[in-house]
Design a protein around this motif. Structure first.
Motif, PDB file in Angstrom:
ATOM      1  N   ILE A  87       0.846  -1.192   0.000  1.00 50.23           N
ATOM      2  CA  ILE A  87       0.000   0.000   0.000  1.00 50.23           C
ATOM      3  C   ILE A  87       0.879   1.238   0.000  1.00 50.23           C
ATOM      4  N   GLU A  88       0.618   2.143  -0.934  1.00 47.78           N
ATOM      5  CA  GLU A  88       1.323   3.412  -0.992  1.00 47.78           C
ATOM      6  C   GLU A  88       0.337   4.556  -0.879  1.00 47.78           C
ATOM      7  N   GLY A  89       0.714   5.570  -0.112  1.00 47.78           N
ATOM      8  CA  GLY A  89      -0.086   6.769   0.018  1.00 47.78           C
ATOM      9  C   GLY A  89       0.685   7.965  -0.503  1.00 47.78           C
ATOM     10  N   LEU A  90      -0.027   9.043  -0.762  1.00 49.21           N
ATOM     11  CA  LEU A  90       0.599  10.265  -1.270  1.00 49.21           C
ATOM     12  C   LEU A  90       0.479  11.381  -0.236  1.00 49.21           C
ATOM     13  N   CYS A  91       1.623  11.949   0.111  1.00 55.61           N
ATOM     14  CA  CYS A  91       1.647  13.156   0.929  1.00 55.61           C
ATOM     15  C   CYS A  91       1.948  14.317  -0.005  1.00 55.61           C
ATOM     16  N   HIS A  92       0.912  15.087  -0.330  1.00 55.92           N
ATOM     17  CA  HIS A  92       1.087  16.208  -1.256  1.00 55.92           C
ATOM     18  C   HIS A  92       1.976  17.265  -0.614  1.00 55.92           C
ATOM     19  N   SER A  93       2.688  18.023  -1.446  1.00 50.95           N
ATOM     20  CA  SER A  93       3.602  19.038  -0.935  1.00 50.95           C
ATOM     21  C   SER A  93       2.884  20.066  -0.068  1.00 50.95           C
ATOM     22  N   SER A  94       1.602  20.288  -0.348  1.00 47.54           N
ATOM     23  CA  SER A  94       0.836  21.241   0.465  1.00 47.54           C
ATOM     24  C   SER A  94       0.511  20.696   1.845  1.00 47.54           C
ATOM     25  N   GLU A  95       0.757  19.402   2.075  1.00 41.02           N
ATOM     26  CA  GLU A  95       0.457  18.777   3.361  1.00 41.02           C
ATOM     27  C   GLU A  95       1.728  18.413   4.125  1.00 41.02           C
ATOM     28  N   MET A  96       2.851  19.015   3.728  1.00 40.45           N
ATOM     29  CA  MET A  96       4.116  18.661   4.368  1.00 40.45           C
ATOM     30  C   MET A  96       4.541  19.627   5.465  1.00 40.45           C
ATOM     31  N   GLY A  97       3.923  20.793   5.560  1.00 35.96           N
ATOM     32  CA  GLY A  97       4.360  21.769   6.544  1.00 35.96           C
ATOM     33  C   GLY A  97       3.220  22.275   7.378  1.00 35.96           C
ATOM     34  N   GLY A  98       3.560  23.060   8.369  1.00 35.74           N
ATOM     35  CA  GLY A  98       2.549  23.655   9.238  1.00 35.74           C
ATOM     36  C   GLY A  98       2.498  25.152   9.046  1.00 35.74           C
ATOM     37  N   GLU A  99       1.508  25.757   9.631  1.00 36.32           N
ATOM     38  CA  GLU A  99       1.355  27.198   9.479  1.00 36.32           C
ATOM     39  C   GLU A  99       2.520  27.964  10.106  1.00 36.32           C
ATOM     40  N   GLU A 100       3.158  27.330  11.125  1.00 32.24           N
ATOM     41  CA  GLU A 100       4.243  28.029  11.805  1.00 32.24           C
ATOM     42  C   GLU A 100       5.543  27.955  11.011  1.00 32.24           C
ATOM     43  N   GLN A 101       5.574  27.212   9.904  1.00 36.34           N
ATOM     44  CA  GLN A 101       6.799  27.051   9.130  1.00 36.34           C
ATOM     45  C   GLN A 101       6.740  27.929   7.880  1.00 36.34           C
ATOM     46  N   ALA A 102       7.946  28.340   7.448  1.00 35.09           N
ATOM     47  CA  ALA A 102       8.003  29.162   6.238  1.00 35.09           C
ATOM     48  C   ALA A 102       7.741  28.338   4.998  1.00 35.09           C
ATOM     49  N   GLY A 103       8.029  27.084   5.033  1.00 32.46           N
ATOM     50  CA  GLY A 103       7.834  26.222   3.880  1.00 32.46           C
ATOM     51  C   GLY A 103       7.586  24.800   4.321  1.00 32.46           C
ATOM     52  N   PRO A 104       7.334  23.892   3.365  1.00 35.00           N
ATOM     53  CA  PRO A 104       7.059  22.489   3.710  1.00 35.00           C
ATOM     54  C   PRO A 104       8.304  21.786   4.240  1.00 35.00           C
ATOM     55  N   LYS A 105       8.075  20.753   5.043  1.00 28.66           N
ATOM     56  CA  LYS A 105       9.183  19.955   5.546  1.00 28.66           C
ATOM     57  C   LYS A 105       9.825  19.183   4.403  1.00 28.66           C
ATOM     58  N   PRO A 106      11.150  19.168   4.339  1.00 26.26           N
ATOM     59  CA  PRO A 106      11.785  18.354   3.298  1.00 26.26           C
ATOM     60  C   PRO A 106      11.687  16.874   3.654  1.00 26.26           C
ATOM     61  N   LEU A 107      11.294  16.059   2.682  1.00 24.13           N
ATOM     62  CA  LEU A 107      11.214  14.616   2.882  1.00 24.13           C
ATOM     63  C   LEU A 107      12.251  13.948   1.997  1.00 24.13           C
ATOM     64  N   GLU A 108      12.908  12.958   2.544  1.00 19.23           N
ATOM     65  CA  GLU A 108      13.919  12.222   1.794  1.00 19.23           C
ATOM     66  C   GLU A 108      13.485  10.779   1.640  1.00 19.23           C
ATOM     67  N   ALA A 109      13.814  10.200   0.498  1.00 19.79           N
ATOM     68  CA  ALA A 109      13.497   8.793   0.263  1.00 19.79           C
ATOM     69  C   ALA A 109      14.190   7.939   1.307  1.00 19.79           C
ATOM     70  N   GLY A 110      13.421   7.019   1.900  1.00 22.79           N
ATOM     71  CA  GLY A 110      13.966   6.149   2.928  1.00 22.79           C
ATOM     72  C   GLY A 110      13.688   6.619   4.340  1.00 22.79           C
ATOM     73  N   SER A 111      13.303   7.880   4.507  1.00 28.76           N
ATOM     74  CA  SER A 111      13.011   8.393   5.852  1.00 28.76           C
ATOM     75  C   SER A 111      11.628   7.944   6.311  1.00 28.76           C
ATOM     76  N   GLU A 112      11.476   7.770   7.623  1.00 28.18           N
ATOM     77  CA  GLU A 112      10.222   7.313   8.198  1.00 28.18           C
ATOM     78  C   GLU A 112       9.572   8.441   8.996  1.00 28.18           C
ATOM     79  N   HIS A 113       8.264   8.535   8.884  1.00 28.39           N
ATOM     80  CA  HIS A 113       7.526   9.590   9.565  1.00 28.39           C
ATOM     81  C   HIS A 113       6.166   9.041   9.974  1.00 28.39           C
ATOM     82  N   GLU A 114       5.502   9.801  10.832  1.00 32.07           N
ATOM     83  CA  GLU A 114       4.120   9.515  11.174  1.00 32.07           C
ATOM     84  C   GLU A 114       3.228  10.480  10.404  1.00 32.07           C
ATOM     85  N   PHE A 115       2.251   9.933   9.731  1.00 29.74           N
ATOM     86  CA  PHE A 115       1.368  10.727   8.889  1.00 29.74           C
ATOM     87  C   PHE A 115      -0.068  10.593   9.384  1.00 29.74           C
TER      88      PHE A 115
END
Length: 296
Positions: free
Chosen positions: A199-227
């Motif tokens: 199963i693969e999901g998509l995290c769109h670039s608009s869903e990578m950051g928060g309002e308190e950040q200037a831009g989206p969080k950078p994601l790297e292939a192989g990194s693990e996160h909670e979504f």
């Protein structure tokens, strides 16, 4: 043309066999006419010099002293009766004979091969080439997906032997759930996240950051996160993911209290003993006597 004759195999070459029909008259059975199989075998594995063979005449050219013969035309074409032996949905055994970029060809019987498309090899694996899953000579089990005897086309599937993991996804996760995933690949519009079990999901670039950040969080292939799951469509094989914090729920609207009437308030205070007891009512005044005082 089309007539059947019997002859004697005189010699065998890499490209066919020469058959003597009459003394001094020979014809050639080309290697492609020796068997219905799409996988040509060396003629020496099918006939030997000195053997008698029944052949069909395909072409006759007296001027060039050439006769084209066929061994397979006197044999039944397996495709004409294939639908009598197997049906769509049946599980069959087949041997992998050839691999291409788009799939694997598997032989069910002599002269009958089916294609296992690369997308039908596995639910969970996404191979770039079929050799990542199967190899030549391997015996596999597959489901018959489609069959067209006239066009000599047979589609097979290996993944159909297992349950599609997407169909059970909505019973495992729901919108709003937090899931752990590994970034499979990063693209210009977001990142595809491996959630396990194919199963693969998509995290769109608009869903990578928060309002308190200037831009989206950078994601790297192989990194693990909670979504956080924000979209779930098993039928369309789509899962939308987000790194944003879930918005706090809005507080329920306050109920407006109606002002109490004075009488109601007084009754409540009286019941609580906060008001003095009411005074007893005054007795009515007696009327004055008629007449005046006696004169002296």
């Amino acid at each position: 043309m089309g007539s059947r004759l019997k002859g004697k195999v005189m010699s065998v070459t890499d490209y066919g066999a020469f058959v003597e029909l009459e003394p001094g008259i020979e014809g050639l059975v080309h290697v492609s006419e020796m068997s219905w199989s799409r996988r040509p075998k060396h003629p020496s594995k099918l006939v030997q010099p000195g053997e008698l063979a029944e052949v069909a005449v395909l072409d006759l050219n007296p001027a060039q002293r050439r006769i084209s013969l066929s061994l397979k035309q006197v044999l039944p074409d397996p495709w004409t009766t294939l639908s009598d032996r197997i049906k769509v949905g049946a599980v069959v055994s087949a041997r992998i004979r050839n691999l291409t970029e788009f799939g694997a060809f598997a032989e069910l019987e002599d002269g009958v091969e089916g294609l296992i498309h690369i997308s039908d090899l596995s639910w969970t694996q996404k191979p770039k080439h079929p050799s990542e899953i199967v190899h030549k000579g391997q015996l596999v089990r597959a489901v018959v997906l489609s069959l067209d005897g006239q066009q000599r086309r047979l589609s097979l599937g290996m993944k159909q032997l297992e349950t599609d993991p997407w169909m059970a996804l909505d019973s495992k996760i729901k919108v709003g759930d937090t899931v752990k995933g590994k970034v499979a690949r990063v693209v210009s519009f977001g990142a595809f996240v491996d959630l396990g079990h194919g199963i693969e999901g998509l995290c769109h670039s608009s869903e990578m950051g928060g309002e308190e950040q200037a831009g989206p969080k950078p994601l790297e292939a192989g990194s693990e996160h909670e979504f956080r799951v924000i979209r779930l469509e098993p039928a369309g094989k789509k899962v939308g993911l987000s790194l944003r914090t879930a918005p706090a729920p809005e507080p329920p609207p306050e109920k407006t209290k109606r002002p109490e009437s004075p009488s109601t308030m007084m009754q409540a205070l009286s019941s609580a003993g906060l008001l003095p007891a009411e005074p007893a009512p005054l007795a009515p005044a007696k009327p004055a006597a008629m007449g005046g005082e006696p004169h002296a």
